[in-house]
Design a protein around this motif. Structure first.
Motif, PDB file in Angstrom:
ATOM      1  N   SER A 106       0.702  -1.397   0.066  1.00 27.99           N
ATOM      2  CA  SER A 106      -0.156   0.097  -0.017  1.00 27.99           C
ATOM      3  C   SER A 106       0.661   1.361  -0.014  1.00 27.99           C
ATOM      4  O   SER A 106       0.592   2.293  -0.455  1.00 27.99           O
ATOM      5  N   HIS A 107       2.123   1.091   0.673  1.00 22.98           N
ATOM      6  CA  HIS A 107       2.953   2.326   0.797  1.00 22.98           C
ATOM      7  C   HIS A 107       3.762   2.584  -0.399  1.00 22.98           C
ATOM      8  O   HIS A 107       3.822   3.669  -1.096  1.00 22.98           O
ATOM      9  N   GLY A 108       4.211   1.282  -0.920  1.00 23.88           N
ATOM     10  CA  GLY A 108       5.153   1.395  -2.348  1.00 23.88           C
ATOM     11  C   GLY A 108       6.618   1.541  -2.273  1.00 23.88           C
ATOM     12  O   GLY A 108       7.245   1.698  -3.019  1.00 23.88           O
ATOM     13  N   SER A 109       6.859   2.197  -0.898  1.00 24.05           N
ATOM     14  CA  SER A 109       8.405   2.700  -0.751  1.00 24.05           C
ATOM     15  C   SER A 109       8.751   2.345   0.567  1.00 24.05           C
ATOM     16  O   SER A 109       7.860   2.416   1.276  1.00 24.05           O
ATOM     17  N   LEU A 110       9.789   2.155   0.880  1.00 26.47           N
ATOM     18  CA  LEU A 110      10.467   2.019   2.292  1.00 26.47           C
ATOM     19  C   LEU A 110      11.090   3.245   2.918  1.00 26.47           C
ATOM     20  O   LEU A 110      11.572   3.362   3.993  1.00 26.47           O
ATOM     21  N   GLU A 111      11.005   4.498   1.945  1.00 25.17           N
ATOM     22  CA  GLU A 111      11.564   5.635   2.534  1.00 25.17           C
ATOM     23  C   GLU A 111      11.029   6.237   3.726  1.00 25.17           C
ATOM     24  O   GLU A 111      11.481   6.745   4.618  1.00 25.17           O
ATOM     25  N   ASN A 112       9.471   6.286   3.670  1.00 26.10           N
ATOM     26  CA  ASN A 112       8.598   6.729   4.581  1.00 26.10           C
ATOM     27  C   ASN A 112       7.900   5.662   5.352  1.00 26.10           C
ATOM     28  O   ASN A 112       6.671   5.921   5.715  1.00 26.10           O
ATOM     29  N   GLY A 137       9.420 -12.163   8.711  1.00 30.24           N
ATOM     30  CA  GLY A 137       8.277 -11.851   7.826  1.00 30.24           C
ATOM     31  C   GLY A 137       8.546 -10.391   7.140  1.00 30.24           C
ATOM     32  O   GLY A 137       8.340 -10.293   5.966  1.00 30.24           O
ATOM     33  N   LEU A 138       9.086  -9.410   7.836  1.00 32.46           N
ATOM     34  CA  LEU A 138       9.435  -8.147   7.325  1.00 32.46           C
ATOM     35  C   LEU A 138      10.488  -8.322   6.015  1.00 32.46           C
ATOM     36  O   LEU A 138      10.271  -7.922   5.115  1.00 32.46           O
ATOM     37  N   LYS A 139      11.441  -9.346   6.411  1.00 30.03           N
ATOM     38  CA  LYS A 139      12.604  -9.314   5.293  1.00 30.03           C
ATOM     39  C   LYS A 139      11.946  -9.936   4.030  1.00 30.03           C
ATOM     40  O   LYS A 139      12.467  -9.746   2.998  1.00 30.03           O
ATOM     41  N   ASN A 140      11.095 -11.052   4.218  1.00 31.93           N
ATOM     42  CA  ASN A 140      10.463 -11.874   3.215  1.00 31.93           C
ATOM     43  C   ASN A 140       9.468 -10.738   2.544  1.00 31.93           C
ATOM     44  O   ASN A 140       9.527 -10.980   1.061  1.00 31.93           O
ATOM     45  N   SER A 141       8.894 -10.009   3.071  1.00 30.96           N
ATOM     46  CA  SER A 141       7.935  -8.860   2.549  1.00 30.96           C
ATOM     47  C   SER A 141       8.688  -8.282   1.749  1.00 30.96           C
ATOM     48  O   SER A 141       8.439  -7.710   0.504  1.00 30.96           O
ATOM     49  N   PHE A 142       9.808  -7.789   2.207  1.00 31.20           N
ATOM     50  CA  PHE A 142      10.867  -6.665   1.391  1.00 31.20           C
ATOM     51  C   PHE A 142      11.171  -7.401   0.164  1.00 31.20           C
ATOM     52  O   PHE A 142      11.229  -6.869  -1.052  1.00 31.20           O
ATOM     53  N   SER A 143      11.820  -8.656   0.270  1.00 34.96           N
ATOM     54  CA  SER A 143      12.051  -9.467  -0.874  1.00 34.96           C
ATOM     55  C   SER A 143      10.911  -9.761  -2.000  1.00 34.96           C
ATOM     56  O   SER A 143      11.395  -9.695  -3.051  1.00 34.96           O
ATOM     57  N   ASN A 144       9.777  -9.886  -1.510  1.00 43.39           N
ATOM     58  CA  ASN A 144       8.648 -10.109  -2.688  1.00 43.39           C
ATOM     59  C   ASN A 144       8.244  -8.842  -3.106  1.00 43.39           C
ATOM     60  O   ASN A 144       7.646  -8.928  -4.173  1.00 43.39           O
ATOM     61  N   ASN A 145       8.576  -7.489  -2.567  1.00 49.88           N
ATOM     62  CA  ASN A 145       8.159  -6.444  -3.390  1.00 49.88           C
ATOM     63  C   ASN A 145       8.986  -5.336  -3.786  1.00 49.88           C
ATOM     64  O   ASN A 145       8.657  -4.591  -4.604  1.00 49.88           O
ATOM     65  N   PHE A 146      10.493  -5.712  -3.545  1.00 48.60           N
ATOM     66  CA  PHE A 146      11.474  -4.943  -4.051  1.00 48.60           C
ATOM     67  C   PHE A 146      12.659  -5.913  -4.479  1.00 48.60           C
ATOM     68  O   PHE A 146      12.746  -6.943  -4.048  1.00 48.60           O
ATOM     69  N   ASN A 147      13.307  -5.700  -5.561  1.00 43.57           N
ATOM     70  CA  ASN A 147      14.503  -6.298  -5.885  1.00 43.57           C
ATOM     71  C   ASN A 147      15.876  -5.907  -5.046  1.00 43.57           C
ATOM     72  O   ASN A 147      15.774  -5.010  -4.315  1.00 43.57           O
ATOM     73  N   ASP A 148      16.701  -6.824  -5.179  1.00 38.59           N
ATOM     74  CA  ASP A 148      17.871  -6.565  -4.251  1.00 38.59           C
ATOM     75  C   ASP A 148      18.495  -5.388  -4.588  1.00 38.59           C
ATOM     76  O   ASP A 148      19.065  -4.653  -3.486  1.00 38.59           O
ATOM     77  N   SER A 149      18.538  -4.708  -5.652  1.00 38.98           N
ATOM     78  CA  SER A 149      19.181  -3.372  -5.971  1.00 38.98           C
ATOM     79  C   SER A 149      18.099  -2.209  -5.064  1.00 38.98           C
ATOM     80  O   SER A 149      19.018  -1.390  -4.421  1.00 38.98           O
TER      81      SER A 149
END
Length: 354
Positions: A106-112, A137-149
């Motif tokens: 829903s947020h689409g970015s990790l900056e905010n 759970g957070l790490k998995n979700s980051f990987s699901n929604n963003f690429n490594d770069s």
């Protein structure tokens, strides 16, 4: 052949598009806080305290994931900028993989985006498992929604802060790609535990917090000073308020812990540089973790949520009542029909069982 989108997926996309348009038109700044952690630790109470909601104490746990928000207007002399703090609360860490994706999508970015992990200090035999489940759970979700770069860029942006650059332990840390706060809840019960157990818990939480670059605060809704500190922290995460909620660092195990992100060091903690996995293993040898969960009790509590006052919806309840009456009439009619058929069969001349 492309997959057909569900109504939920379409609605979700429309919501994101509407939010994007609103931000462009109104100059809105949005931040998202994701609250997750131990069951029954008081996550809802903490959020309601921040939102100034004087709701009665809930007798049932949060079932899945809940959303709320707070708004403020920041007047800078030329325009009134709208500030929105989106707050998501995860009810249980068990089987929550897909639910954890929702706030991040829903947020689409990790900056905010920031995560508040709330743990039950009164249950030292579950802290390690709950914290591990939340972080994984957070790490998995980051990987699901963003690429490594992208994840690397988010992490590097955080490390650009001077406090991180000049920290003596920076090369040994596993900094998360978003801001994280670990809250030790139920401190009013924790302070009465055995001194040795408290030392182990505090050293463990300090070590993990230091490893991932998070703040660590002990909290209780029953202690006004701690409740105010956490309220100020939520305000800073949601609206980037300039004041630092943690003005005095506290590391004495006889007091509620208050440590800003990257204010600790391995030397102060009194341990050798390590990673989160080894830290957890060491803690688990000192305080054996209880892997049993209360999932069964949760199922019993929420067997029939239609009777729960927390889920009252007038229109839906009226429709449900109508359907219940209709169902009862059908059941009654069915019972009468079965008895009638049974009577006819018993008295039939073709009944060879007589």
């Amino acid at each position: 052949m492309s997959e057909v989108e569900t109504i939920q997926e379409i609605a979700f996309k429309l919501m994101l598009e509407q939010n994007k348009n609103d931000k462009i038109l109104n100059g809105t700044t949005e931040k998202t806080i994701f609250v997750l952690g131990s069951k029954g630790v008081g996550k809802s109470t903490m959020i309601n305290n921040f939102l100034d909601k004087n709701e009665p104490l809930r007798t049932t746990p949060t079932l899945a994931i809940e959303y709320s928000y707070a708004k403020r207007t920041n007047s800078n002399g030329q325009s009134n900028q709208k500030l929105i703090g989106n707050i998501w609360e995860l009810g249980s860490l068990a089987n929550s993989n897909q639910l954890i994706d929702v706030p991040i999508k829903s947020h689409g970015s990790l900056e905010n985006f920031s995560a508040v992990i709330m743990l039950n200090l009164a249950e030292p035999d579950k802290i390690s498992l709950d914290l591990e489940a939340a972080l994984q759970g957070l790490k998995n979700s980051f990987s699901n929604n963003f690429n490594d770069s992208e994840i690397r860029q988010f992490r590097e942006k955080i490390i650009e802060n001077e406090a991180y650059k000049n920290h003596p332990d920076i090369q040994t840390l596993e900094i998360m790609p978003c801001q994280v706060v670990i809250l030790g809840g139920m401190y009013d019960q924790f302070e009465n535990l055995n001194s040795e157990i408290k030392r182990h818990v505090i050293k463990f939480l300090r070590s993990i917090s230091h490893t991932i670059g998070s703040s660590l605060i002990f909290y209780s809704s029953k202690i006004p000073s701690l409740a105010k500190t956490v309220r100020d922290i939520m305000s800073k995460l949601a609206f980037n308020s300039p004041l630092n909620p943690i003005r005095i660092q506290r590391i004495d195990y006889n007091e509620p812990i208050m440590i800003n992100a990257l204010s600790d060091t391995w030397e102060k903690i009194g341990v050798m540089p390590s990673n989160s996995e080894r830290i957890s293993i060491h803690y688990n040898t000192q305080i054996k973790q209880n892997k049993k969960t209360n999932d069964n009790s949760l199922k019993e509590v929420v067997t029939n949520p239609t009777n729960d006052v927390n889920f009252r919806e007038a229109i839906i309840d009226d429709l449900r009542a109508m359907k219940d009456e209709e169902l009862l009439r059908l059941i009654k009619h069915s019972d009468v029909k079965i008895k009638f058929d049974s009577f006819n069969l018993t008295n039939s001349p073709f009944n060879y069982l007589n």
